[in-house]
Design a protein around this motif. Structure first.
Motif, PDB file in Angstrom:
ATOM      1  N   GLY A   1      20.971  43.497 -31.782  1.00 21.43           N
ATOM      2  CA  GLY A   1      21.917  43.616 -32.880  1.00 21.43           C
ATOM      3  C   GLY A   1      21.576  42.699 -34.038  1.00 21.43           C
ATOM      4  N   ASN A   2      22.149  42.995 -35.185  1.00 23.61           N
ATOM      5  CA  ASN A   2      21.877  42.199 -36.382  1.00 23.61           C
ATOM      6  C   ASN A   2      22.306  40.747 -36.233  1.00 23.61           C
ATOM      7  N   ASP A   3      23.249  40.498 -35.313  1.00 20.77           N
ATOM      8  CA  ASP A   3      23.705  39.120 -35.116  1.00 20.77           C
ATOM      9  C   ASP A   3      22.761  38.316 -34.232  1.00 20.77           C
ATOM     10  N   GLY A   4      21.735  38.981 -33.658  1.00 24.54           N
ATOM     11  CA  GLY A   4      20.786  38.282 -32.801  1.00 24.54           C
ATOM     12  C   GLY A   4      21.317  37.978 -31.418  1.00 24.54           C
ATOM     13  N   ARG A   5      22.517  38.461 -31.095  1.00 26.89           N
ATOM     14  CA  ARG A   5      23.128  38.178 -29.793  1.00 26.89           C
ATOM     15  C   ARG A   5      23.362  39.436 -28.950  1.00 26.89           C
ATOM     16  N   ALA A   6      23.651  40.552 -29.590  1.00 24.52           N
ATOM     17  CA  ALA A   6      23.950  41.790 -28.869  1.00 24.52           C
ATOM     18  C   ALA A   6      22.649  42.473 -28.453  1.00 24.52           C
TER      19      ALA A   6
ATOM     20  N   GLN B   1      25.908  40.369 -24.253  1.00 25.58           N
ATOM     21  CA  GLN B   1      26.186  39.488 -25.383  1.00 25.58           C
ATOM     22  C   GLN B   1      25.654  38.103 -25.039  1.00 25.58           C
TER      23      GLN B   1
ATOM     24  N   ASP C   1      23.648  32.428 -27.314  1.00 28.90           N
ATOM     25  CA  ASP C   1      22.951  31.949 -28.512  1.00 28.90           C
ATOM     26  C   ASP C   1      22.115  33.081 -29.091  1.00 28.90           C
ATOM     27  N   ARG C   2      22.009  33.123 -30.394  1.00 32.75           N
ATOM     28  CA  ARG C   2      21.261  34.192 -31.033  1.00 32.75           C
ATOM     29  C   ARG C   2      19.762  34.030 -30.797  1.00 32.75           C
TER      30      ARG C   2
END
Length: 294
Positions: A162-167, A278, A281-282
């Motif tokens: 994901g764009n958040d680096g976590r998903a 999830q 940390d990213r």
């Protein structure tokens, strides 16, 4: 990562071979990350992107599985070919013809190679993740049946961050395989399970498409389908690791189920699940440094 001198010689030798197969104006470059050496003729910028995606995939698997799964005792060299002419001499040959593969994982005692053909599909990163999955599988279970090795590689090739680096997502449905199975004649299950690397269905044109599609779907069903077969799949893998013959291990854990019928039904599902995680940390985008080739 410090590159051993012997590996530098391997890189230069590999470059010398591929340069002989491409047009004179192709510029070959090298970029290094913490865990990879990427040599290619596709442009330094694109190589940096691919190297970063490799590292993100590796980081996700390390966090979700274990560093023991992703750690390698020898370096990993990725070679990215700019066109089919350059890639063709490195493809496996079956009955005198080059096999239509998009990439290859070539393990060696002192180095692991991942060879990637030109980007020809909208989902161009899938071959990247597929071939790296072979490296991961080879780390923990180098002698898996071919259907399972390729099915797992296809399953993990669907990796999305994901764009958040976590998903993190694994196991999204692969439309190309579902289309293949909807329009082609299926292989009998016994043939799928018994496929070897020198079998026609693993090497010949459209038959390869059906093999990969069925192998992916079987892995997907074992991990996501109902009834829940994950416990049986785990037992099957443990038996394989203990040296039980694949046919005997399959009979022990799945012999009482009509898996072929279940697989046909599973292919017609309107909704297929995926595994979503999830991370705490990213995953940061890995940096890649350009390294002179000469």
């Amino acid at each position: 990562m410090r590159v051993p001198g012997g590996l530098a010689i391997v890189c230069v030798a590999c470059l010398a071979v591929v340069q002989a197969e491409v047009r004179a104006d192709t510029r070959w470059t090298r970029v290094d990350t913490t865990n990879l050496i990427v040599i290619g003729g596709i442009g330094e910028g694109r190589q940096r992107v691919i190297a970063a995606e490799f590292e993100g995939f590796r980081d996700a698997l390390t966090r979700l599985l274990s560093s023991n799964v992703t750690a390698t005792a020898v370096p990993t060299v990725v070679v990215m070919f700019p066109d089919e002419k350059a890639f063709k001499p490195f493809k496996p040959v079956y009955q005198g013809k080059a096999v239509g593969v998009g990439g290859l994982f070539v393990p060696r005692r002192d180095v692991n190679y991942i060879l990637l053909g030109p980007d020809t599909t909208p989902d161009a990163l899938r071959p990247v993740f597929h071939e790296y999955s072979h490296l991961i599988v080879n780390n923990v279970a180098p002698d898996l049946p071919v259907w399972l090795n390729e099915g797992l590689a296809e399953y993990y090739s669907s990796f999305e961050l994901g764009n958040d680096g976590r998903a993190v997502t694994f196991g999204r449905p692969l439309d190309e395989h579902l289309r293949e199975l909807a329009t082609s004649q299926w292989m009998p299950l016994k043939d799928l399970l018994a496929t070897t690397r020198d079998a026609p269905q693993y090497n010949e044109g459209s038959r390869r498409g059906v093999f990969y599609a069925e192998a992916w779907l079987l892995v997907h069903m074992l991990l996501h389908g109902q009834p829940d077969r994950r416990q049986a799949a785990g037992g099957y893998l443990r038996d394989l690791g203990a040296g039980v013959a694949p046919a005997d291990a399959w009979q022990t854990h799945f012999g009482n189920d009509d898996i072929y019928k279940a697989l046909r039904q599973y292919s017609g599902r309107l909704i297929m699940g995926a595994r979503k995680y999830q991370l705490s940390d990213r995953i940061a985008r890995a940096s890649a440094a350009a390294v002179p080739l000469t």
